[in-house]
Motif scaffolding. Sequence first.
Motif, PDB file in Angstrom:
ATOM      1  N   GLN A  30       0.836  -1.203   0.000  1.00 42.14           N
ATOM      2  CA  GLN A  30       0.000   0.000   0.000  1.00 42.14           C
ATOM      3  C   GLN A  30       0.871   1.252   0.000  1.00 42.14           C
ATOM      4  O   GLN A  30       0.583   2.228  -0.690  1.00 42.14           O
ATOM      5  N   ARG A  67      -2.554   8.484   1.591  1.00 39.21           N
ATOM      6  CA  ARG A  67      -2.355   7.234   2.331  1.00 39.21           C
ATOM      7  C   ARG A  67      -3.633   6.763   3.006  1.00 39.21           C
ATOM      8  O   ARG A  67      -3.919   5.572   3.030  1.00 39.21           O
ATOM      9  N   GLU A  68      -4.403   7.716   3.559  1.00 34.41           N
ATOM     10  CA  GLU A  68      -5.689   7.348   4.167  1.00 34.41           C
ATOM     11  C   GLU A  68      -6.578   6.649   3.150  1.00 34.41           C
ATOM     12  O   GLU A  68      -7.184   5.618   3.438  1.00 34.41           O
ATOM     13  N   GLN A  69      -6.642   7.254   1.960  1.00 33.37           N
ATOM     14  CA  GLN A  69      -7.569   6.715   0.963  1.00 33.37           C
ATOM     15  C   GLN A  69      -7.072   5.388   0.409  1.00 33.37           C
ATOM     16  O   GLN A  69      -7.882   4.510   0.104  1.00 33.37           O
ATOM     17  N   ALA A  71      -5.338   3.254   2.133  1.00 33.87           N
ATOM     18  CA  ALA A  71      -5.606   2.297   3.205  1.00 33.87           C
ATOM     19  C   ALA A  71      -7.083   1.910   3.239  1.00 33.87           C
ATOM     20  O   ALA A  71      -7.425   0.789   3.616  1.00 33.87           O
ATOM     21  N   GLN A  72      -7.955   2.856   2.825  1.00 37.14           N
ATOM     22  CA  GLN A  72      -9.391   2.550   2.771  1.00 37.14           C
ATOM     23  C   GLN A  72      -9.726   1.640   1.589  1.00 37.14           C
ATOM     24  O   GLN A  72     -10.871   1.218   1.444  1.00 37.14           O
ATOM     25  N   GLY A  73      -8.749   1.413   0.720  1.00 39.91           N
ATOM     26  CA  GLY A  73      -8.977   0.531  -0.415  1.00 39.91           C
ATOM     27  C   GLY A  73      -9.496   1.228  -1.662  1.00 39.91           C
ATOM     28  O   GLY A  73     -10.008   0.580  -2.566  1.00 39.91           O
ATOM     29  N   LYS A  74      -9.373   2.569  -1.709  1.00 38.76           N
ATOM     30  CA  LYS A  74      -9.807   3.292  -2.917  1.00 38.76           C
ATOM     31  C   LYS A  74      -8.854   2.992  -4.063  1.00 38.76           C
ATOM     32  O   LYS A  74      -7.633   2.912  -3.861  1.00 38.76           O
ATOM     33  N   VAL A  79      -8.319   8.201  -6.056  1.00 36.23           N
ATOM     34  CA  VAL A  79      -7.500   9.078  -5.204  1.00 36.23           C
ATOM     35  C   VAL A  79      -7.042  10.287  -6.016  1.00 36.23           C
ATOM     36  O   VAL A  79      -7.110  11.433  -5.552  1.00 36.23           O
TER      37      VAL A  79
END
Lengths: 152, 195
Positions: A30, A67-69, A71-74, A79
Amino acid sequence: MIRWLLLLMLAAGPALAVGDPADQLPNPAQEERARVIGRELRCMVCQNQSIEDSDADLARDLRRIVREQVAQGKPDEAVLTFVHERYGDFVLLKPPFKMATALLWGMPAIALLGGALLIRGMRRRQRVAPGPQELTQAERDRLAQLSGRPRE
Amino acid sequence: MSEAAPNPEAAAWRRRALLLAPLAAAGLGGAGFYAMLRGLGTGDYDPRGVPSALIGKAPPDFSLPPLEGTGLPGLSAADLRTGKPMLVNFFASWCVPCVIEHPQLMRLAREGVAIMGIAYKDKPVDSLGFLKQRGTPYARLGVDQPGRVAIDWGLYGVPETYLLDKGGIIRWRMAGPVTEEILAQQVTPLLRRYA
């Protein structure tokens, strides 16, 4: 003194530009994806760096959002779209092809075509340019007359 | 090897044009450079300026808490549709150009223009000190300490000022201080146009 300071700054520069390791994602796959996305995005503050290379505050915030997105699997596209919607074409280091950017993308082809046309034009002119021509009979007569030699 | 010209008059004209071409190019370049320098001076031209992606759109949805101690209400997207044009101003106490533009904002507020403030990445106590010292031009004030709402607006520095028309659509964005020139040449006419 100043020289030493400058040397120190030069040495410290690249080390400072690296992002905070605390912000990195624990999953290396990721993190790698986030880096690839981040390299597509321009830092709006420094303008000639990607957000992955920049130490600006805003670049750090955007790195975190990416990185947040991730990690959310987007997906990557989503992104990039998220940032593009907010910051416009300029934030993409690879601008999209559309009317406003057609000239930008077309410039290499236009330059190549222009060069090819120029070379063709020059070649043709060289070919058309007449070489030394034979003298006409009248000119030969006149020349002979002037130089006093007998006629042929 | 000299080129055989079919028409000596045309050749002479071409020679003259070749002589003048660099002069013309230099002249054009000079004029362009002068225009850029003048634009830099008046603020019309900003080589780092980037158009906002939000022009012609409604602002993003958001809701920000108020700044304790000011007595002003917080700010959310619903507050930006009042039927009158308004300004939304991002500022911070640590931002030097914000000090430059502050008198212009105060003047607009005195003239009755609604200005909504968003304190960007600033400690509340510092924002409060900044406003206590210089006056509060804002009708409402939201605190965006993490700077996330600012990113939804496409903000890339402070100060930034957005002009919204009476329908709440973003019509104009200034990245950098609203100077007296920008106030007179852009903000005032735009406020009149979108009233």
